[in-house]
Design a protein around this motif. Structure first.
Motif, PDB file in Angstrom:
ATOM      1  N   ASN A  37      83.857   7.404   9.143  1.00 11.73           N
ATOM      2  CA  ASN A  37      83.466   7.629  10.531  1.00 11.73           C
ATOM      3  C   ASN A  37      81.983   7.303  10.705  1.00 11.73           C
ATOM      4  OD1 ASN A  37      83.703   8.437  13.229  1.00 11.73           O
ATOM      5  ND2 ASN A  37      83.279  10.563  12.765  1.00 11.73           N
ATOM      6  N   VAL A  38      81.623   6.934  11.916  1.00 16.23           N
ATOM      7  CA  VAL A  38      80.220   6.836  12.299  1.00 16.23           C
ATOM      8  C   VAL A  38      79.976   8.054  13.174  1.00 16.23           C
ATOM      9  CG1 VAL A  38      78.466   5.505  13.495  1.00 16.23           C
ATOM     10  CG2 VAL A  38      80.272   4.326  12.222  1.00 16.23           C
ATOM     11  N   THR A  39      79.237   9.019  12.660  1.00 19.66           N
ATOM     12  CA  THR A  39      79.036  10.282  13.355  1.00 19.66           C
ATOM     13  C   THR A  39      78.197  10.116  14.607  1.00 19.66           C
ATOM     14  OG1 THR A  39      79.131  11.377  11.214  1.00 19.66           O
ATOM     15  CG2 THR A  39      78.321  12.670  13.060  1.00 19.66           C
ATOM     16  N   LYS A  40      77.066   9.432  14.457  1.00 18.89           N
ATOM     17  CA  LYS A  40      76.222   9.214  15.626  1.00 18.89           C
ATOM     18  C   LYS A  40      75.170   8.149  15.342  1.00 18.89           C
ATOM     19  CE  LYS A  40      73.292  13.277  14.786  1.00 18.89           C
ATOM     20  NZ  LYS A  40      72.721  14.467  15.416  1.00 18.89           N
ATOM     21  N   VAL A  41      74.642   7.619  16.447  1.00 22.32           N
ATOM     22  CA  VAL A  41      73.515   6.698  16.428  1.00 22.32           C
ATOM     23  C   VAL A  41      72.483   7.295  17.369  1.00 22.32           C
ATOM     24  CG1 VAL A  41      72.716   4.359  16.915  1.00 22.32           C
ATOM     25  CG2 VAL A  41      75.024   4.718  16.020  1.00 22.32           C
ATOM     26  N   VAL A  42      71.258   7.485  16.866  1.00 22.32           N
ATOM     27  CA  VAL A  42      70.236   8.153  17.677  1.00 22.32           C
ATOM     28  C   VAL A  42      68.910   7.393  17.631  1.00 22.32           C
ATOM     29  CG1 VAL A  42      71.249  10.459  17.396  1.00 22.32           C
ATOM     30  CG2 VAL A  42      69.487   9.705  15.837  1.00 22.32           C
ATOM     31  N   HIS A  43      68.113   7.638  18.653  1.00 22.28           N
ATOM     32  CA  HIS A  43      66.733   7.158  18.719  1.00 22.28           C
ATOM     33  C   HIS A  43      65.840   8.388  18.592  1.00 22.28           C
ATOM     34  CE1 HIS A  43      63.085   5.217  20.023  1.00 22.28           C
ATOM     35  NE2 HIS A  43      63.000   5.980  21.089  1.00 22.28           N
ATOM     36  N   ARG A  44      64.983   8.402  17.569  1.00 21.77           N
ATOM     37  CA  ARG A  44      64.037   9.513  17.381  1.00 21.77           C
ATOM     38  C   ARG A  44      62.676   9.091  17.906  1.00 21.77           C
ATOM     39  NH1 ARG A  44      65.747  11.157  11.376  1.00 21.77           N
ATOM     40  NH2 ARG A  44      67.648  12.234  11.939  1.00 21.77           N
ATOM     41  N   TYR A  45      62.013  10.042  18.557  1.00 24.70           N
ATOM     42  CA  TYR A  45      60.704   9.742  19.133  1.00 24.70           C
ATOM     43  C   TYR A  45      59.881  11.018  19.236  1.00 24.70           C
ATOM     44  CZ  TYR A  45      62.925  11.510  23.371  1.00 24.70           C
ATOM     45  OH  TYR A  45      63.576  12.300  24.279  1.00 24.70           O
ATOM     46  N   TYR A  46      58.569  10.842  19.424  1.00 17.66           N
ATOM     47  CA  TYR A  46      57.676  11.978  19.612  1.00 17.66           C
ATOM     48  C   TYR A  46      57.691  12.377  21.079  1.00 17.66           C
ATOM     49  CZ  TYR A  46      55.833  11.170  14.945  1.00 17.66           C
ATOM     50  OH  TYR A  46      55.721  11.021  13.597  1.00 17.66           O
ATOM     51  N   ASP A  47      57.958  13.640  21.330  1.00 16.80           N
ATOM     52  CA  ASP A  47      57.981  14.183  22.690  1.00 16.80           C
ATOM     53  C   ASP A  47      56.581  14.712  23.007  1.00 16.80           C
ATOM     54  OD1 ASP A  47      58.381  15.499  25.067  1.00 16.80           O
ATOM     55  OD2 ASP A  47      59.986  16.799  24.336  1.00 16.80           O
ATOM     56  N   GLU A  48      55.802  13.915  23.707  1.00 15.47           N
ATOM     57  CA  GLU A  48      54.422  14.286  24.025  1.00 15.47           C
ATOM     58  C   GLU A  48      54.360  15.464  25.005  1.00 15.47           C
ATOM     59  OE1 GLU A  48      51.796  13.234  22.493  1.00 15.47           O
ATOM     60  OE2 GLU A  48      52.750  11.629  21.376  1.00 15.47           O
ATOM     61  N   SER A  49      55.442  15.737  25.724  1.00 17.40           N
ATOM     62  CA  SER A  49      55.432  16.857  26.677  1.00 17.40           C
ATOM     63  C   SER A  49      55.763  18.187  25.997  1.00 17.40           C
ATOM     64  CB  SER A  49      56.440  16.598  27.806  1.00 17.40           C
ATOM     65  OG  SER A  49      57.762  16.605  27.295  1.00 17.40           O
ATOM     66  N   ASN A  50      56.161  18.139  24.736  1.00 17.34           N
ATOM     67  CA  ASN A  50      56.541  19.338  23.995  1.00 17.34           C
ATOM     68  C   ASN A  50      55.748  19.339  22.684  1.00 17.34           C
ATOM     69  OD1 ASN A  50      57.832  21.621  23.122  1.00 17.34           O
ATOM     70  ND2 ASN A  50      59.837  20.681  22.895  1.00 17.34           N
ATOM     71  N   LYS A  51      54.833  20.291  22.521  1.00 20.09           N
ATOM     72  CA  LYS A  51      53.939  20.291  21.359  1.00 20.09           C
ATOM     73  C   LYS A  51      54.150  21.549  20.498  1.00 20.09           C
ATOM     74  CE  LYS A  51      50.869  17.106  23.201  1.00 20.09           C
ATOM     75  NZ  LYS A  51      50.546  15.885  22.600  1.00 20.09           N
ATOM     76  N   TRP A  52      53.904  21.377  19.203  1.00 21.32           N
ATOM     77  CA  TRP A  52      53.899  22.506  18.283  1.00 21.32           C
ATOM     78  C   TRP A  52      52.614  23.305  18.504  1.00 21.32           C
ATOM     79  CZ3 TRP A  52      58.260  23.606  15.903  1.00 21.32           C
ATOM     80  CH2 TRP A  52      59.166  22.609  15.628  1.00 21.32           C
ATOM     81  N   VAL A  53      52.501  24.431  17.857  1.00 24.59           N
ATOM     82  CA  VAL A  53      51.323  25.293  17.989  1.00 24.59           C
ATOM     83  C   VAL A  53      50.046  24.556  17.599  1.00 24.59           C
ATOM     84  CG1 VAL A  53      50.253  27.422  17.150  1.00 24.59           C
ATOM     85  CG2 VAL A  53      52.707  27.364  17.595  1.00 24.59           C
ATOM     86  N   ASP A  54      50.151  23.676  16.592  1.00 28.09           N
ATOM     87  CA  ASP A  54      48.964  22.940  16.141  1.00 28.09           C
ATOM     88  C   ASP A  54      48.623  21.753  17.040  1.00 28.09           C
ATOM     89  OD1 ASP A  54      50.900  21.075  15.507  1.00 28.09           O
ATOM     90  OD2 ASP A  54      50.371  20.946  13.382  1.00 28.09           O
ATOM     91  N   GLY A  55      49.415  21.532  18.097  1.00 26.02           N
ATOM     92  CA  GLY A  55      49.137  20.455  19.036  1.00 26.02           C
ATOM     93  C   GLY A  55      49.867  19.159  18.750  1.00 26.02           C
ATOM     94  N   SER A  56      50.563  19.063  17.625  1.00 27.23           N
ATOM     95  CA  SER A  56      51.294  17.832  17.316  1.00 27.23           C
ATOM     96  C   SER A  56      52.598  17.785  18.119  1.00 27.23           C
ATOM     97  CB  SER A  56      51.573  17.736  15.816  1.00 27.23           C
ATOM     98  OG  SER A  56      52.371  18.812  15.394  1.00 27.23           O
ATOM     99  N   PRO A  57      53.024  16.584  18.508  1.00 28.39           N
ATOM    100  CA  PRO A  57      54.237  16.475  19.323  1.00 28.39           C
ATOM    101  C   PRO A  57      55.501  16.766  18.512  1.00 28.39           C
ATOM    102  CG  PRO A  57      53.378  14.302  18.802  1.00 28.39           C
ATOM    103  CD  PRO A  57      52.383  15.305  18.279  1.00 28.39           C
ATOM    104  N   VAL A  58      56.508  17.244  19.191  1.00 33.18           N
ATOM    105  CA  VAL A  58      57.796  17.557  18.573  1.00 33.18           C
ATOM    106  C   VAL A  58      58.605  16.265  18.443  1.00 33.18           C
ATOM    107  CG1 VAL A  58      59.982  18.795  18.939  1.00 33.18           C
ATOM    108  CG2 VAL A  58      57.812  19.893  19.503  1.00 33.18           C
ATOM    109  N   VAL A  59      59.268  16.083  17.304  1.00 33.97           N
ATOM    110  CA  VAL A  59      60.154  14.937  17.132  1.00 33.97           C
ATOM    111  C   VAL A  59      61.473  15.279  17.815  1.00 33.97           C
ATOM    112  CG1 VAL A  59      61.408  13.496  15.490  1.00 33.97           C
ATOM    113  CG2 VAL A  59      59.083  14.260  14.971  1.00 33.97           C
ATOM    114  N   THR A  60      61.897  14.422  18.725  1.00 29.78           N
ATOM    115  CA  THR A  60      63.106  14.625  19.505  1.00 29.78           C
ATOM    116  C   THR A  60      64.033  13.441  19.266  1.00 29.78           C
ATOM    117  OG1 THR A  60      61.751  15.718  21.177  1.00 29.78           O
ATOM    118  CG2 THR A  60      63.940  15.072  21.849  1.00 29.78           C
ATOM    119  N   GLU A  61      65.319  13.643  19.459  1.00 28.79           N
ATOM    120  CA  GLU A  61      66.237  12.529  19.323  1.00 28.79           C
ATOM    121  C   GLU A  61      67.179  12.460  20.515  1.00 28.79           C
ATOM    122  OE1 GLU A  61      69.807  14.075  16.440  1.00 28.79           O
ATOM    123  OE2 GLU A  61      68.033  13.260  15.468  1.00 28.79           O
ATOM    124  N   LYS A  62      67.565  11.252  20.844  1.00 29.78           N
ATOM    125  CA  LYS A  62      68.479  10.994  21.951  1.00 29.78           C
ATOM    126  C   LYS A  62      69.664  10.216  21.399  1.00 29.78           C
ATOM    127  CE  LYS A  62      69.305  10.987  26.429  1.00 29.78           C
ATOM    128  NZ  LYS A  62      69.537  12.191  27.185  1.00 29.78           N
TER     129      LYS A  62
END
Length: 159
Positions: A37-62
């Motif tokens: 099976n092919v479970t999924k195909v995703v695009h991962r990117y840095y979400d600049e609108s959502n930041k960790w406590v240290d200010g780095s962007p969260v990695v998000t996938e679509k």
């Protein structure tokens, strides 16, 4: 003190011995070396609108939309068809991020036969990390009994 050592020795003798009988039946090993099976195909990117406590962007996938897969166990080929999903006006997946999606930066995740292992060949991307899918890619799947099969995976992406 000697009584304590004797008790420990008796305890160890019974707890470290096996209750299994000899000449147990050997179980068969899996012989399938397939991509199932092919479970999924995703695009991962840095979400600049959502930041960790240290200010780095969260990695998000679509997830890519309209995912279809054709798996041919005889020819050992997989054809993946998917499309870039529409931009989400309310979230981080906007038109600018959508424009960055290409066959050169997608993550593909497969399912394989039980107890098998999969290895990328000839510069194919590791599964689960972003890679270049702009050309057909090859993977070697090895079954538990040692049977090997080379699979060719083709990804088609429509905008």
């Amino acid at each position: 003190m000697k009584l304590k050592n004797l008790f420990f020795l008796i305890f160890a003798m019974f707890s470290l011995s096996s209750c299994l009988n000899s000449d147990l039946e050997d179980l068969p090993e899996y012989e399938e070396a397939n991509i199932t099976n092919v479970t999924k195909v995703v695009h991962r990117y840095y979400d600049e609108s959502n930041k960790w406590v240290d200010g780095s962007p969260v990695v998000t996938e679509k997830n890519m939309a309209s995912l279809t897969r054709t798996i041919d166990n005889t020819a050992k080929t997989v054809i993946i068809n998917c499309s870039v999903p529409p931009a989400d006006a309310t979230g981080s997946y906007n038109a600018a991020e959508k424009a960055k999606v290409s066959k050169t930066n997608l993550v593909v995740i497969f399912d394989i036969s039980p107890a098998a292992i999969i290895v990328p060949l000839n510069g194919s991307p590791k599964l689960g990390v972003p890679g270049d899918w702009s050309a057909p890619r090859q993977y070697e799947v090895t079954a538990a009994n040692g049977t090997k099969a080379v699979w060719t995976v083709t990804l088609n992406l429509t905008p």
